[in-house]
Design a protein around this motif. Structure first.
Motif, PDB file in Angstrom:
ATOM      1  N   LEU A  76       0.821  -1.197   0.000  1.00  0.00           N
ATOM      2  CA  LEU A  76       0.000   0.000   0.000  1.00  0.00           C
ATOM      3  C   LEU A  76       0.861   1.255   0.000  1.00  0.00           C
ATOM      4  N   VAL A  77       0.372   2.272  -0.684  1.00  0.00           N
ATOM      5  CA  VAL A  77       1.040   3.568  -0.708  1.00  0.00           C
ATOM      6  C   VAL A  77       0.665   4.376   0.531  1.00  0.00           C
ATOM      7  N   VAL A  78      -0.591   4.268   0.958  1.00  0.00           N
ATOM      8  CA  VAL A  78      -1.094   4.982   2.124  1.00  0.00           C
ATOM      9  C   VAL A  78      -1.123   4.015   3.301  1.00  0.00           C
ATOM     10  N   LYS A  79      -0.735   4.477   4.487  1.00  0.00           N
ATOM     11  CA  LYS A  79      -0.721   3.632   5.676  1.00  0.00           C
ATOM     12  C   LYS A  79      -2.117   3.117   5.995  1.00  0.00           C
ATOM     13  N   VAL A  80      -2.161   2.009   6.713  1.00  0.00           N
ATOM     14  CA  VAL A  80      -3.441   1.381   6.996  1.00  0.00           C
ATOM     15  C   VAL A  80      -4.325   2.257   7.868  1.00  0.00           C
ATOM     16  N   ASP A  81      -3.752   3.074   8.737  1.00  0.00           N
ATOM     17  CA  ASP A  81      -4.561   3.974   9.560  1.00  0.00           C
ATOM     18  C   ASP A  81      -4.777   5.321   8.892  1.00  0.00           C
ATOM     19  N   ARG A  82      -4.336   5.459   7.639  1.00  0.00           N
ATOM     20  CA  ARG A  82      -4.535   6.661   6.816  1.00  0.00           C
ATOM     21  C   ARG A  82      -3.930   7.913   7.447  1.00  0.00           C
ATOM     22  N   SER A  83      -2.884   7.727   8.254  1.00  0.00           N
ATOM     23  CA  SER A  83      -2.218   8.860   8.885  1.00  0.00           C
ATOM     24  C   SER A  83      -1.115   9.447   8.022  1.00  0.00           C
ATOM     25  N   GLY A  84      -0.871   8.895   6.866  1.00  0.00           N
ATOM     26  CA  GLY A  84       0.175   9.396   5.988  1.00  0.00           C
ATOM     27  C   GLY A  84       0.567   8.352   4.965  1.00  0.00           C
ATOM     28  N   LEU A  85       1.637   8.631   4.255  1.00  0.00           N
ATOM     29  CA  LEU A  85       2.124   7.709   3.230  1.00  0.00           C
ATOM     30  C   LEU A  85       3.026   6.651   3.856  1.00  0.00           C
ATOM     31  N   ASN A  86       3.075   5.510   3.170  1.00  0.00           N
ATOM     32  CA  ASN A  86       3.951   4.419   3.586  1.00  0.00           C
ATOM     33  C   ASN A  86       5.362   4.730   3.113  1.00  0.00           C
ATOM     34  N   GLU A  87       6.223   5.121   4.054  1.00  0.00           N
ATOM     35  CA  GLU A  87       7.570   5.572   3.682  1.00  0.00           C
ATOM     36  C   GLU A  87       8.427   4.463   3.109  1.00  0.00           C
ATOM     37  N   HIS A  88       7.998   3.199   3.229  1.00  0.00           N
ATOM     38  CA  HIS A  88       8.778   2.081   2.693  1.00  0.00           C
ATOM     39  C   HIS A  88       8.383   1.718   1.260  1.00  0.00           C
ATOM     40  N   HIS A  89       7.344   2.341   0.742  1.00  0.00           N
ATOM     41  CA  HIS A  89       6.946   2.076  -0.642  1.00  0.00           C
ATOM     42  C   HIS A  89       7.975   2.692  -1.585  1.00  0.00           C
ATOM     43  N   PRO A  90       8.371   1.974  -2.649  1.00  0.00           N
ATOM     44  CA  PRO A  90       9.421   2.526  -3.529  1.00  0.00           C
ATOM     45  C   PRO A  90       9.035   3.849  -4.177  1.00  0.00           C
ATOM     46  N   ILE A  91       7.769   4.022  -4.541  1.00  0.00           N
ATOM     47  CA  ILE A  91       7.355   5.290  -5.153  1.00  0.00           C
ATOM     48  C   ILE A  91       7.400   6.417  -4.128  1.00  0.00           C
ATOM     49  N   VAL A  92       7.003   6.124  -2.890  1.00  0.00           N
ATOM     50  CA  VAL A  92       7.050   7.148  -1.840  1.00  0.00           C
ATOM     51  C   VAL A  92       8.492   7.524  -1.542  1.00  0.00           C
TER      52      VAL A  92
END
Length: 706
Positions: free
Chosen positions: A339-355
């Motif tokens: 996922l690009v967005v964290k599961v709690d929708r508090s921000g982006l997933n910093e471990h995603h390659p696009i992020v």
């Protein structure tokens, strides 16, 4: 919609959960207002957009539940044997005049968890998080009018193995009474979320929370959306985002589209504020930084790897990346999604390659801007002589001691009960007289010299010290004071804390009063290591009908006290000095006319330009300017503590209160500060005036004898 017929239990519908729900939401432990409010408001915004109208109205209301409804709800849940929330003190309602819902829409959208929104570019319409909120709170209700039909549905945990259940308690033809009850003209929806917490945040804090939530920013900035907040005992208020004032000289520092990857582009806009932007309470309400957006959604504010740098204090802006939404949808269709967005929708997933690549692109844009800001901030800095810098450290310690006393005991005299007012102001002679010799009218007055140990605070519940400064990861013991006259022994005490701080209470009930007649509760507060310096967190204590608020200010590890350094700039500004409480630096602008005049006088007295700060009049003016800036800041903090969550209607009255408090601080300890900042010889009588024998023109005299 409160008078409801007896519900047929055969109409209860049980929901199912798709795999997306367990992947994305099952680990979510709980939901607070920071998560509830964005879900409700963004769903209402999507409903207005789906109606096809250009404008819409959203009303966010906190109120007490209808007692008749609570009684009916409890009876129905008991009959269904549902583990639903039986009762609650407050509920949050969100009403919109969008397209509305009917029974068929609710069946399709609430029938399964994990269903994606039917339209792209929107946050929800009951597709992503509303049922998560209801499940976390243990109950929920939705009322709507659509195409002439009115519906009211209850949502509750299922009594068996199914995750949840819902039923339509009302499904009929809409009348004018239904429209008036919902507050809409044609169609609309009202979503109700029970709040299990016994205490609500203070009115001012809740208003600031709603107006500064990152996820609501696109809605609050949209002139076509009118968002109102209704609180108990308060008039409805139109909520708008309090954006920073742009710098009149350099409002936009960067505005261009950059390439993140071969297929992903982003437009980055970096703006500069006129004044430094406070870090705020948390990342969810931060006003500074770059807001990352995709479509109608706002995900987070970030400064990438430049978080906490001094050169970012004035920076804000936006990052528009429309690919985030499509990447998120594509990930949800995969068996092992990233996922690009964290599961709690508090921000982006910093471990995603696009992020990661998006953050790298933001870094490339910010690097020269932050470097230029830091050079500009350090430009025209004047280096003080070694003797003056060493004396500064002595003076700063005394100044921090003054602030510690002011903040630990703000208004202590006002929290102690006094006696009957005297008809005549006492004088030193009257105070020395015996009671028999006092004039009539004073002998019968109560004894105002009662020892402090027998006095009790008029506040029923308060923290002994507020605010408290903590480093990230630091643990501190604080004391909660209770007046036994208002809160007897054994009264339960509830504690609520902002995310980022943990509280350990040694005793969950009001103890017996001590020797001073006050009940004390010791508790330990700890700031998490991940909390950003500059954040302001709050701990709320409640007992009976009384509440007390503790403010925690997170400071950097290098800070030693409130004031850390005196910086000198060779600039001519309209203000003589300014204090930055987050960095602890007092900046004195020594390019002003009065400093220039004294610098020339120091040169005529034989001192070089570099040694001008050693000239006594110059040094006294420098200390006065720095101290006055700190006095004014501290006075505003003390007044805010004494008048919590109040907005004075008269600006002149508030300004007078701050000015008066600053003068009290100055009267209390300014003589000690002058002795600490200046050389001891000045106060020992070693300074003499050497009057030169000049007849034509006078020159500046040196106050320091040989």
């Amino acid at each position: 919609m409160s008078s409801l017929p007896q519900t047929d239990h055969s109409t209860v519908r049980f929901g199912i959960a798709r795999g997306r729900y367990f992947r994305e939401n099952f680990a979510q432990g709980g939901v607070d207002l920071v998560q509830i409010i964005p879900e409700l408001v963004t769903n209402a915004d999507a409903a207005i957009a789906a109606s096809g109208r250009n404008s819409g109205r959203i009303v966010l209301e906190i109120a007490a539940p209808d007692p008749a409804f609570i009684e009916t709800w409890r009876a129905q849940m008991r009959a269904l044997r549902s583990p639903a929330l039986p009762t609650w003190h407050h509920e949050l309602r969100c009403t919109d005049d969008g397209e509305g819902v009917d029974a068929s829409v609710i069946d399709s959208r609430l029938g399964a968890l994990g269903v994606e929104p039917p339209r792209a570019g929107q946050r929800g319409l009951f597709g992503r998080g509303l049922r998560d909120v209801w499940l976390a709170q243990g109950a929920g209700r939705i009322e709507g009018i659509r195409a002439g039909q009115v519906v009211e549905s209850w949502f509750f945990p299922a009594p068996g193995d199914e995750p949840y259940a819902f039923m339509h308690v009302l499904d009929a033809q809409a009348s004018r009474k239904h429209l008036d009850n919902l507050g809409v003209s044609e169609s609309g929806t009202r979503v109700t979320v029970p709040l299990s917490a016994a205490r609500l945040p203070p009115a001012g804090r809740l208003r600031a929370l709603v107006s500064q939530l990152v996820q609501l920013r696109p809605i609050l900035e949209d002139p076509a959306r009118m968002v109102y907040l209704v609180q108990p005992g308060q008039t409805p208020q139109l909520i708008r985002y309090p954006g920073p004032d742009p710098d009149p000289e350099r409002a936009v520092l960067f505005d261009d589209e950059i390439k993140v990857t071969a297929t992903v582009n982003a437009r980055i806009v970096v703006r500069r504020a006129k004044e430094p932007i406070s870090q705020g309470f948390s990342r969810a309400t931060r006003r500074g930084g770059l807001l990352i957006r995709s479509g109608r959604a706002a995900h987070e504010t970030t400064l990438a790897t430049f978080e906490g740098r001094p050169g970012t204090r004035h920076l804000y802006g936006e990052v528009f990346c429309e690919a985030i939404e499509q990447l998120q949808r594509n990930a949800l269709d995969k068996p092992r999604p990233e996922l690009v967005v964290k599961v709690d929708r508090s921000g982006l997933n910093e471990h995603h390659p696009i992020v990661e690549k998006l953050y790298a692109s933001i870094d490339r844009v910010l690097k020269p801007i932050v470097a230029a800001e830091e050079r500009r901030a350090s430009a025209h800095l004047v280096t003080a002589p070694r003797a003056v810098s060493a004396r500064d450290q002595v003076g700063l310690r005394a100044l921090n001691d003054l602030l510690k006393t002011a903040f630990e005991q703000p208004g202590r005299g006002g929290s102690e009960p006094g006696g009957t007012a005297s008809p005549k102001a006492p004088t030193s002679e009257l105070e020395r007289l015996d009671p028999e010799d006092q004039p009539r009218g004073l002998a019968d007055e109560p004894d105002l010299t009662e020892p402090a140990s027998s006095k009790r605070p008029t506040d029923a519940l308060r923290f002994k010290q507020s605010p408290v400064r903590l480093h990230p990861g630091e643990k501190r013991t604080v004391t909660l004071l209770a007046n036994p006259a208002s809160l007897p022994s054994g009264t339960p005490v509830e504690i609520q804390a902002d995310p980022g701080v943990t509280v350990t209470v040694r005793q969950a009930e009001i103890p017996d009063p001590g020797s001073r007649g006050v009940s004390t509760i010791q508790m330990t507060v700890r700031a998490r290591v991940t909390v950003e310096p500059g954040s302001r967190l709050t701990v709320l204590a409640a007992a009976g009908e009384h509440t007390a608020e503790l403010e925690l200010i997170i400071v950097r590890h290098r800070a030693s006290g409130w004031v850390r350094e005196i910086a000198r700039k060779n600039e001519d500004q309209s203000i003589e000095a300014e204090f930055d409480p987050e960095t602890g630096i007092v900046t004195v602008y020594e390019g002003r006319r009065e400093f220039r005049e004294l610098e020339r006088a120091a040169h005529r007295s034989g001192l070089t330009k570099k040694r001008a700060p050693e000239y006594v009049p110059f040094r006294m003016l420098e200390v006065e300017a720095a101290a006055n800036a700190v006095y004014h800041w501290a006075a505003a903090q003390v007044v805010a503590q004494r008048l919590p969550e109040e907005r004075p209607t008269d600006p002149g009255e508030y300004a007078a209160a701050v000015h008066h408090e600053a003068q009290l601080l100055r009267h209390r300890s300014h003589h000690k500060l002058m002795q600490a900042f200046l050389e001891p010889e000045i106060f020992d009588g070693a300074v003499t005036v050497d009057r030169a024998r000049r007849t034509k023109t006078s020159r500046q005299l040196s106050l320091v004898g040989d």
